[in-house]
Structures are given as structure tokens and as C-alpha cells.
Design an enzyme around this catalytic site. Structure first.
Site, PDB file in Angstrom:
ATOM      1  CG  ASP A   1      -0.394   0.051   2.523  1.00 36.24           C
ATOM      2  OD1 ASP A   1       0.852  -0.066   2.627  1.00 36.24           O
ATOM      3  OD2 ASP A   1      -1.140   0.196   3.511  1.00 36.24           O
ATOM      4  CB  SER A   2       4.570   1.724  -0.280  1.00 40.29           C
ATOM      5  OG  SER A   2       4.729   0.541  -1.043  1.00 40.29           O
TER       6      SER A   2
ATOM      7  CG  ASP B   1       0.109  -3.952   2.011  1.00 38.96           C
ATOM      8  OD1 ASP B   1      -0.275  -4.589   3.007  1.00 38.96           O
ATOM      9  OD2 ASP B   1       0.973  -3.044   2.065  1.00 38.96           O
TER      10      ASP B   1
ATOM     11  CE  LYS C   1       2.811  -5.592   3.744  1.00 34.33           C
ATOM     12  NZ  LYS C   1       2.284  -4.555   4.659  1.00 34.33           N
TER      13      LYS C   1
ATOM     14  CD  GLU D   1       0.405  -1.401   7.879  1.00 32.99           C
ATOM     15  OE1 GLU D   1       0.076  -0.618   8.806  1.00 32.99           O
ATOM     16  OE2 GLU D   1       0.901  -1.018   6.812  1.00 32.99           O
TER      17      GLU D   1
ATOM     18  CD  GLU E   1       7.853  -0.259   7.479  1.00 34.80           C
ATOM     19  OE1 GLU E   1       6.968  -1.022   7.029  1.00 34.80           O
ATOM     20  OE2 GLU E   1       8.030   0.906   7.073  1.00 34.80           O
TER      21      GLU E   1
END
Ligand code: KIV
Length: 270
Positions: A50-51, A89, A119, A121, A188
Site C-alpha cells: 500500500d506504499s 496489501d 498482507k 498490519e 519494519e
């Protein structure tokens, strides 16, 4: 896994790399062509991160990107038919509110985006989401430490896990995600010692981004390794190219040729 003739990489294949002595190579990609090149270079995992919100779509953070946008980018990457595992993501608020949302969103990444894994978070707080998605037959990559979707909670993009309490919480998060069935875990921006401790404590492989050399693999954002990104890079970024100069130079030379009338010449005309 660097052997280009090897079979398609799967989530169980990535899990099995833990302890194999072979480090996992992961890179982000957000489009068809880049996915093809990253795959040709031998990456094991292509993360449609999602960057993309920031490096592709120009948002100020990862928070605004939508499921539709992420699924569209994931589809472009999946259509490159890479040998590497394609991980989509899950964006902010597509899994936080309800377990059912999480399963439906993960399903969209697989059905509409062609991803082979997703993915998300978070640690202990998202364990029920992870279990439900895994129960639906979709492999899940976890992500703890500096999780950018929680930027407001952290008060900025800061290294995590520095105090004893924070360290203990991250270890607990990692163990909980391991038990819930994640096939791998992104760590991270945390001290290298903690990256090593978590890597030792879990059965799934860890993939570090600013979490030290002891992780079972490493991931970076493709724009960063290409030297595309403007502004101050994070300490963990290593740049392997100067794409900014390449694009600027090509665009400037084209502009000059158009303005001088030297493009197109006779060979370039019908
Ligand atoms: O969104 C992303 O690109 C990521 C990686 C940096 C791990 O989450």
C-alpha cells in the site's frame, strides 16, 4: 529460489525457506512491466504494497488508498504471471472494523486481483482477522513494527520497539501471528537486536525492512532501490540506480529535440 527455472513460488514454499540458509528476497511492484523485471531478477516475493498510495498515487500517507485501487494494481502485477509469489496489501480500514470485512477484502485480492496471498498490519489485535482469512484458504503475511497505517497512533514514522515494554509487546505480537497461521512476517523499523530476537522466536520466516540482518529475508520499495524517490530516504534504504536522472534526462532531451525540430526525422516519419 534464485534459480529462474524453478517452479512458481508459493506461500508454503516461502514458509519452508525458514532455516534453509537461503534468504528471502522481496520487492514491491505496482505495475505489469516492473513486475516482469523484478521477477526476471529473481525475487521470491512481489509485494503490491500500500506504499503505492504514496509512490504511485501521490497521497501523503498510505491511509487514503482504497481496496479498488489496490486490487487494480495487484491485477496488473499478477497479469505479469511472475514466478514470484504475489502478495496484495490490504489497505487501511479494509480489515480493522470487522472480521467479515477482512475475509471479504482478502477474497477480492485473490478473486479480482489474482494475488496468491495478502498482507495486513498489526499484531495481537488482528489475530482473529488472520485466523479467519487463513481459514478461508488465503495465506497471510503479517506486518509489525512501524506499521504505516498506524502513523497517527505512533505520532509519526518512528522506529518501534525501543523500550522494554514495546519490545515485549512486539514479541507477543509476533508469537500471536505465528500461532494464528501467518506464513511470513514483515518486521519494519525496529532495532536489529529485536529483529533477531523475533526471528528466533517464531516458526515463520521474518522479512525485514529496517530490522537488521538477522531476518530471514529483506524487502524494499522498488522506487527506493531505483533511486526514484525524492526527499530524505529512511536509513534502511539502499539505492541501486538513479531512475530520477534517467527519466529527467530522457524527458529533457525529448523536449529539446521537439522544440528544435530535430524530432521526428525522416526515418521516424511515414
Ligand atoms: O506497503 C509496502 O510497500 C510495505 C513494505 C514496505 C513492507 O508494506
Amino acid at each position: 529460489m534464485a534459480d529462474a527455472a524453478a517452479k512458481k513460488v508459493t506461500a508454503p514454499g516461502i514458509r519452508a525457506m525458514k532455516g534453509s540458509g537461503e534468504r528471502i528476497v522481496a520487492l514491491t511492484a505496482y505495475d505489469f512491466m516492473t513486475a516482469k523485471l523484478v521477477d526476471e531478477a529473481g525475487a521470491d516475493v512481489i509485494l503490491v504494497g500500500d506504499s503505492a498510495a504514496m509512490v504511485v498515487l501521490g497521497y501523503d500517507s498510505t491511509l487514503p488508498v482504497t481496496v479498488d485501487e489496490m486490487v487494480m494494481l495487484t491485477g496488473a502485477v499478477a497479469r505479469a504471471k511472475p514466478r514470484a509469489l504475489v502478495v496484495g496489501d490490504m489497505p487501511f480500514m479494509s480489515y480493522q472494523a470487522e472480521v467479515a470485512d477482512a475475509v471479504r477484502t482478502a477474497g477480492r485480492f485473490v478473486k479480482d486481483g489474482g494475488a496468491s496471498a495478502v498482507k495486513l498490519e498489526g499484531g495481537v489485535k488482528v489475530v482473529d482477522r488472520v485466523r479467519a482469512i487463513v481459514d478461508a484458504g488465503i495465506p497471510v503475511m503479517g506486518h509489525i513494527g512501524l506499521t504505516p497505517q498506524s502513523v497517527h497512533e505512533f505520532g509519526g514514522y518512528r522506529v518501534q520497539g525501543k523500550s522494554d515494554d514495546a519490545r515485549a509487546r512486539l514479541l507477543e505480537d509476533a508469537r500471536a501471528l505465528d500461532e494464528a497461521g501467518c506464513f511470513s512476517l514483515v518486521l519494519e523499523a525496529m532495532p536489529s537486536g529485536l529483529g533477531a530476537e523475533i526471528t528466533d522466536a517464531v516458526t515463520m520466516p521474518t522479512i525485514g525492512i529496517g530490522a537488521g540482518a538477522a531476518c530471514d529475508g529483506q524487502v524494499l520499495v522498488i522506487n527506493d532501490i531505483l533511486g526514484y524517490t525524492t526527499g530524505r530516504a529512511a536509513r534502511f534504504v539502499r539505492s541501486y540506480g538513479d531512475a530520477r536522472s534517467l527519466v529527467l534526462d530522457a524527458a529533457r532531451r525529448f523536449a529539446a529535440d521537439v522544440r528544435s525540430g530535430s524530432y521526428p526525422n525522416d526515418d521516424e516519419s511515414y
